[in-house]
Motif scaffolding. Structure first.
Motif, PDB file in Angstrom:
ATOM      1  N   LYS A   9       1.074  -0.974   0.450  1.00 26.69           N
ATOM      2  CA  LYS A   9       0.039  -0.133  -0.191  1.00 26.69           C
ATOM      3  C   LYS A   9       0.903   1.302  -0.023  1.00 26.69           C
ATOM      4  O   LYS A   9       1.171   2.354  -0.032  1.00 26.69           O
ATOM      5  CB  LYS A   9      -0.925  -0.063   0.877  1.00 26.69           C
ATOM      6  N   TYR A  10       1.859   1.210   0.558  1.00 26.38           N
ATOM      7  CA  TYR A  10       2.997   2.268   0.074  1.00 26.38           C
ATOM      8  C   TYR A  10       3.563   2.334  -0.822  1.00 26.38           C
ATOM      9  O   TYR A  10       4.176   1.272  -1.301  1.00 26.38           O
ATOM     10  CB  TYR A  10       3.999   1.922   1.907  1.00 26.38           C
ATOM     11  N   PRO A  11       4.330   4.101  -1.426  1.00 28.17           N
ATOM     12  CA  PRO A  11       5.092   3.809  -3.009  1.00 28.17           C
ATOM     13  C   PRO A  11       6.472   3.808  -2.989  1.00 28.17           C
ATOM     14  O   PRO A  11       6.619   2.661  -1.405  1.00 28.17           O
ATOM     15  CB  PRO A  11       4.997   5.466  -2.887  1.00 28.17           C
ATOM     16  N   GLU A  12       7.055   3.137  -3.642  1.00 31.50           N
ATOM     17  CA  GLU A  12       8.236   2.595  -3.607  1.00 31.50           C
ATOM     18  C   GLU A  12       9.439   3.572  -2.078  1.00 31.50           C
ATOM     19  O   GLU A  12      10.858   2.772  -2.184  1.00 31.50           O
ATOM     20  CB  GLU A  12       9.320   2.988  -4.974  1.00 31.50           C
ATOM     21  N   VAL A  13       9.151   4.922  -2.776  1.00 29.19           N
ATOM     22  CA  VAL A  13       9.578   5.775  -1.487  1.00 29.19           C
ATOM     23  C   VAL A  13       9.225   6.503  -1.007  1.00 29.19           C
ATOM     24  O   VAL A  13       8.011   7.054  -0.949  1.00 29.19           O
ATOM     25  CB  VAL A  13      10.658   7.165  -3.000  1.00 29.19           C
ATOM     26  N   LEU A  14       9.134   5.940   0.873  1.00 28.31           N
ATOM     27  CA  LEU A  14       8.299   7.391   1.829  1.00 28.31           C
ATOM     28  C   LEU A  14       8.582   7.614   2.327  1.00 28.31           C
ATOM     29  O   LEU A  14      10.234   8.841   2.063  1.00 28.31           O
ATOM     30  CB  LEU A  14       8.558   5.974   2.796  1.00 28.31           C
ATOM     31  N   GLY A  45      16.879  18.862  -0.174  1.00 26.74           N
ATOM     32  CA  GLY A  45      16.746  19.815   0.235  1.00 26.74           C
ATOM     33  C   GLY A  45      16.170  19.601   2.084  1.00 26.74           C
ATOM     34  O   GLY A  45      16.670  18.946   2.244  1.00 26.74           O
ATOM     35  N   ARG A  46      15.212  20.122   2.385  1.00 27.22           N
ATOM     36  CA  ARG A  46      14.177  20.095   3.609  1.00 27.22           C
ATOM     37  C   ARG A  46      13.460  18.120   3.485  1.00 27.22           C
ATOM     38  O   ARG A  46      12.770  17.988   4.484  1.00 27.22           O
ATOM     39  CB  ARG A  46      13.711  20.977   4.336  1.00 27.22           C
ATOM     40  N   MET A  47      13.422  17.882   2.016  1.00 26.05           N
ATOM     41  CA  MET A  47      12.768  16.557   2.315  1.00 26.05           C
ATOM     42  C   MET A  47      13.385  15.486   2.319  1.00 26.05           C
ATOM     43  O   MET A  47      14.810  15.541   1.933  1.00 26.05           O
ATOM     44  CB  MET A  47      12.004  15.612   1.042  1.00 26.05           C
ATOM     45  N   TYR A  48      12.961  14.424   3.372  1.00 23.11           N
ATOM     46  CA  TYR A  48      14.136  12.963   3.574  1.00 23.11           C
ATOM     47  C   TYR A  48      12.751  11.588   2.514  1.00 23.11           C
ATOM     48  O   TYR A  48      11.737  12.124   2.497  1.00 23.11           O
ATOM     49  CB  TYR A  48      13.528  12.947   5.103  1.00 23.11           C
ATOM     50  N   LYS A  49      14.108  10.404   1.851  1.00 22.49           N
ATOM     51  CA  LYS A  49      13.347  10.329   1.257  1.00 22.49           C
ATOM     52  C   LYS A  49      14.075   8.610   1.138  1.00 22.49           C
ATOM     53  O   LYS A  49      15.002   9.240   1.515  1.00 22.49           O
ATOM     54  CB  LYS A  49      12.920  10.630  -0.041  1.00 22.49           C
ATOM     55  N   ILE A  50      12.741   8.170   1.565  1.00 19.09           N
ATOM     56  CA  ILE A  50      13.521   6.203   2.519  1.00 19.09           C
ATOM     57  C   ILE A  50      12.824   4.879   1.037  1.00 19.09           C
ATOM     58  O   ILE A  50      11.687   5.365   0.853  1.00 19.09           O
ATOM     59  CB  ILE A  50      12.822   6.179   3.525  1.00 19.09           C
TER      60      ILE A  50
END
Length: 62
Positions: A9-14, A45-50
């Motif tokens: 249900k979650y995208p490839e990049v959280l 930038g200010r965003m975190y991607k997991i």
């Protein structure tokens, strides 16, 4: 965490919001977790991607 998590249900990049939802923790605890670097993340930038795969491997103890 309540019950089994549907990983698909979650995208490839959280995002941190996804981590909050999955772990049922607050915003402050989420960023403390990210800054303790238990798993790899990318900061744009200010965003975190997991990566979903990386996060769930960590969560499952792999």
């Amino acid at each position: 965490m309540n019950g089994k998590i549907n990983i698909e249900k979650y995208p490839e990049v959280l995002t941190p919001k996804h981590i909050q939802e999955i772990l049922d923790i607050g915003e402050r605890q989420t960023y403390e977790l990210l800054l303790s670097k238990p798993f790899h993340y990318v900061r744009v930038g200010r965003m975190y991607k997991i990566s979903r795969e990386t996060f769930f491997k960590w969560l499952n103890g792999s």
